[in-house]
Enzyme design. Structure first.
Site, short mmCIF file in Angstrom:
data_model
loop_
_atom_site.label_atom_id
_atom_site.label_comp_id
_atom_site.label_asym_id
_atom_site.label_seq_id
_atom_site.Cartn_x
_atom_site.Cartn_y
_atom_site.Cartn_z
CG ASP A 1 -1.78 1.25 1.33
OD1 ASP A 1 -1.56 2.20 0.53
OD2 ASP A 1 -2.65 1.29 2.21
CG HIS B 1 -4.38 12.18 10.68
ND1 HIS B 1 -4.66 13.46 10.28
CD2 HIS B 1 -3.08 11.94 10.33
CE1 HIS B 1 -3.57 13.99 9.70
NE2 HIS B 1 -2.60 13.08 9.72
CG ASP C 1 1.95 15.85 11.33
OD1 ASP C 1 2.62 14.86 11.68
OD2 ASP C 1 1.33 15.91 10.22
CG HIS D 1 -0.41 15.13 7.11
ND1 HIS D 1 0.80 14.55 7.47
CD2 HIS D 1 -0.59 14.87 5.79
CE1 HIS D 1 1.33 13.95 6.40
NE2 HIS D 1 0.52 14.14 5.37
CE1 TYR E 1 4.95 8.98 8.50
CE2 TYR E 1 4.48 11.22 7.76
CZ TYR E 1 4.15 10.11 8.52
OH TYR E 1 3.02 10.12 9.31
C1 X5A Z 1 0.52 11.05 11.28
C2 X5A Z 1 0.65 11.40 9.83
C3 X5A Z 1 -0.20 11.13 7.57
C4 X5A Z 1 -1.13 10.32 6.75
C5 X5A Z 1 -0.96 10.63 5.28
C6 X5A Z 1 -1.86 9.81 4.39
N1 X5A Z 1 -0.25 10.83 8.98
N2 X5A Z 1 -1.73 10.18 3.02
O1 X5A Z 1 1.55 12.13 9.45
ZN ZN Z 2 1.70 14.20 9.31
#
Ligand code: X5A
Ligand code: ZN
Length: 662
Positions: free
Chosen positions: A22, A137, A174, A176, A307
């Site tokens: 995935d 999230h 973060d 996001h 990441y």
């Molecule tokens: C915790 C976090 C990101 C999810 C990205 C999905 N989640 N495209 O950074």
């Molecule tokens: Zn994130």
């Protein structure tokens, strides 16, 4: 006084991973934790922290936020085979489960709560939890974006019920949007939630209308949800710092939290494939340092995303270093926020202006047509994974210096010696008035007098610039002359930019501001003197309003710090004379925040009669003293107005002052 930094980490949280193909979830790997912890060890930071054991969160704790039905679903994943795990995962968005997910999610949350306990009980001042799965999230009944339980949201509910905390600030840096946290506290005025996030007008994940600047909370919680959407990739140090000065910090200080929780995701850093932003690791030291001045220092960092392994681990290390009180490295890069960032800042400020006193003094208006709307998808930045690796390796070598052996050098005649604290070293003697006069005439003649070089202040300036001491406090009978001597010495030794703040009867002559190598700011209760028309000689008219509390946060974040960050000094001189119009605590806060400039090289020059200031500044310079502040007060009208005038003149030159896109 409470001290110490707690660290939560347990390798068991690496015992789950993605079991099928995935591409969306593939970036959330166990090595994220291993590499972060390893980097902390390499910097010898782990040893300096108090390591806390993890524990499992209880069902009662999990259901502070999550539904019992959802808890059941997660619990059941323990005994599933891969097909069933995959099927359960697909009920949610960007989620994956493993047989160990439930156990790890319980430890991840339990570890977060351990950190909250350590900080709320006073065992530690602050701390960081290196955990996975992340949390911001996840929603009441939903896994989302690699998150299982909402660690930070549960931590906030836990602190409210166990410690009766009335006001909690959540800072989500973060990249996001932590929509899970937003949904949980949307109508709750006891939790102020701030999130910046890559948004690109809604085209970036999670593609929600409610991530935009105009989602400000609901019902009683209106005004307590702050979204700052980034509509372009490539946001960097100046954009993030501007967001703190012009959006988060004024509101946070007005809110006056009792606890600060950070959803500390590092996918907003340079090199991250998700965020595609540009912030370098020391930016997180600056963000952390600023947040350490809220809630009496009660600050919990809880890992979310991140990441790019190198970027993640360097940035997390900078965070922990700063929590421990190490000097904050100079921020790198051009200190000019980009146009798109200013548009976002402007709109968020506008959306919140009805709810916060500190936003009242500036004109706010909406950007109707965003400059980036309808633009083609941005080109990938040149900082792909391995390029960023190399960049970071060189970058860290460049910005990190050994911590000076002395924290604070005290230059004072022995009869005026402040109580010497641990970390202080006394250099007896200071400039006599005659010596200081010699300096001024030496300066006028373009040479430095023997006499003066032999005194103790000038060698102290040399030690400061050569990093033999982190900072220095001078007790002087004549603050102006000592500050002038220090400036001359610094320039003589090759300083390029000296930022000098003069408070009270200091009366620095503006001609000191030569060739842009010094920037002088005078703070006085009196009206502005006749204008000099030099952006290097600036003035702040400031007087406290009589009724308790302080209004100093306003000029601090609106003017003083943006000015200092724009200038990027290599030395900060703070001169405090008598008849000052700024209170002791406010000067202490200013000094503490200015330590983020110039690698911490701050020289405080204080009048010998100002015992209270000497004590307060010694505390700030030696320890990263946790300061407590009262409620926010609106500034006097004439002060706010004269500041606005000054800003109009200065913001074209000092770009961090700008908070409207134009
Ligand atoms: C915790 C976090 C990101 C999810 C990205 C999905 N989640 N495209 O950074
Ligand atoms: Zn994130």
């Amino acid at each position: 006084m409470v001290s110490g930094t707690a660290l939560v980490y347990d390798e068991e949280m690496m015992s789950y991973c993605l079991l099928w193909d995935d591409p969306e979830c593939a970036i959330e790997v166990p090595e994220r934790l291993a590499s972060s912890y390893k980097r902390l060890q390499d910097y010898d930071l782990v040893n300096r922290c108090v390591q806390l054991p993890v524990r499992e969160a209880t069902e009662e704790e999990i259901t502070l936020v999550h539904s019992p039905e959802y808890l059941e679903v997660v619990k059941n994943t323990q005994t599933m085979d891969v097909d069933e795990l995959k099927e359960t995962s697909q009920k949610y968005v960007a989620a994956y489960f493993h047989q160990n997910s439930y156990r790890c999610a319980k430890i991840s949350l339990g570890g977060t709560l351990q950190l909250v306990d350590a900080v709320m009980s006073g065992d530690s001042l602050n701390g960081m939890a290196l955990i996975r799965p992340p949390g911001h999230h996840s929603q009441r009944s939903e896994s989302n974006g690699f998150c299982v339980f909402n660690n930070v949201a549960v931590a906030a509910e836990y602190a409210k019920s166990k410690y009766n905390v009335q006001r909690i600030l959540i800072v989500d840096w973060d990249v996001h949007h932590g929509q899970g946290i937003q949904y949980i506290f949307e109508d709750d005025p006891s939790v102020l939630y701030f999130s910046w996030h890559r948004y690109e007008h809604g085209s970036f994940w999670p593609n929600l209308r409610e991530s935009d600047y105009d989602s400000i909370g609901k019902g009683k919680g209106t005004g307590f949800n702050i979204n700052l959407p980034w509509n372009q990739i490539g946001m960097g140090n100046a954009d993030y710092i501007a967001a703190f000065f012009h959006v988060l910090l004024p509101l946070a200080f007005e809110f006056n939290p009792e606890l600060v929780l950070v959803s500390a995701g590092y996918d907003s850093g340079v090199g991250d494939p998700e965020g595609r932003m540009c912030a370098t690791p020391e930016c997180y030291a600056h963000l952390t340092h600023m947040l350490m001045h809220l809630a009496g220092g009660k600050l919990c960092m809880i890992l979310e995303g991140g990441y790019h392994l190198r970027s993640l681990s360097e940035s997390a290390s900078m965070t922990v270093r700063t929590l421990l009180g190490d000097p904050v490295p100079k921020l790198s890069g051009e200190m000019t926020p980009c146009y798109s960032a200013l548009e976002s800042i402007q709109n968020t400020r506008h959306a919140h202006s009805p709810y916060w006193k500190c936003l009242l003094h500036d004109e706010t208006r909406l950007v109707q047509e965003m400059s980036t709307k309808g633009m083609p998808a941005p080109e990938p930045l040149q900082t792909d994974g391995s390029a960023a690796d190399e960049l970071l390796e060189n970058h860290m070598k460049k910005i990190l210096h050994p911590t000076p052996p002395i924290t604070t050098l005290v230059v004072a005649p022995v009869e005026n010696t402040p109580n010497i604290l641990e970390g202080m070293q006394l250099e007896e003697g200071t400039l006599t008035t005659q010596q200081a006069i010699n300096v001024t005439s030496a300066f006028n003649q373009g040479e430095l007098n023997e006499n003066v070089l032999n005194s103790k202040l000038l060698p102290a300036v040399e030690k400061l610039l050569n990093r033999k001491t982190r900072n220095c406090i001078t007790v002087s009978p004549n603050v102006y002359l000592s500050a002038a001597a220090a400036i001359q010495q610094a320039l003589h030794l090759g300083s390029e930019r000296v930022f000098c703040v003069l408070i009270g009867d200091v009366d620095m002559k503006p001609e000191i501001a030569n060739e842009g190598k010094t920037l002088c700011l005078t703070i006085s209760g009196d009206k502005m003197p006749e204008k000099t028309h030099s952006p290097y000689v600036t003035f702040l008219q400031w007087k406290e309003t009589p009724h308790g509390g302080s209004s100093f946060f306003y000029p601090l974040f609106r003017f003083l710090l943006p000015l200092a960050y724009s200038y990027q000094p290599d030395l900060v001189i703070l001169a405090v004379g008598s008849n000052r119009s700024v209170g002791t605590m406010d000067i202490a806060l200013l000094t503490s925040l200015l330590q983020a400039l110039a690698d911490g090289a701050v020289l405080a020059v204080v009048t010998e009669t100002e015992k209270e200031i000497i004590g307060a500044l010694s505390n700030v310079l030696v320890k990263c003293a946790s300061l407590g502040f009262g409620p926010y007060n609106a500034p006097a009208n004439d002060c706010a107005q004269s500041l606005t005038q000054e800003l109009t003149v200065l913001e074209t030159k000092w770009r961090m002052l700008q908070c409207l896109a134009k």
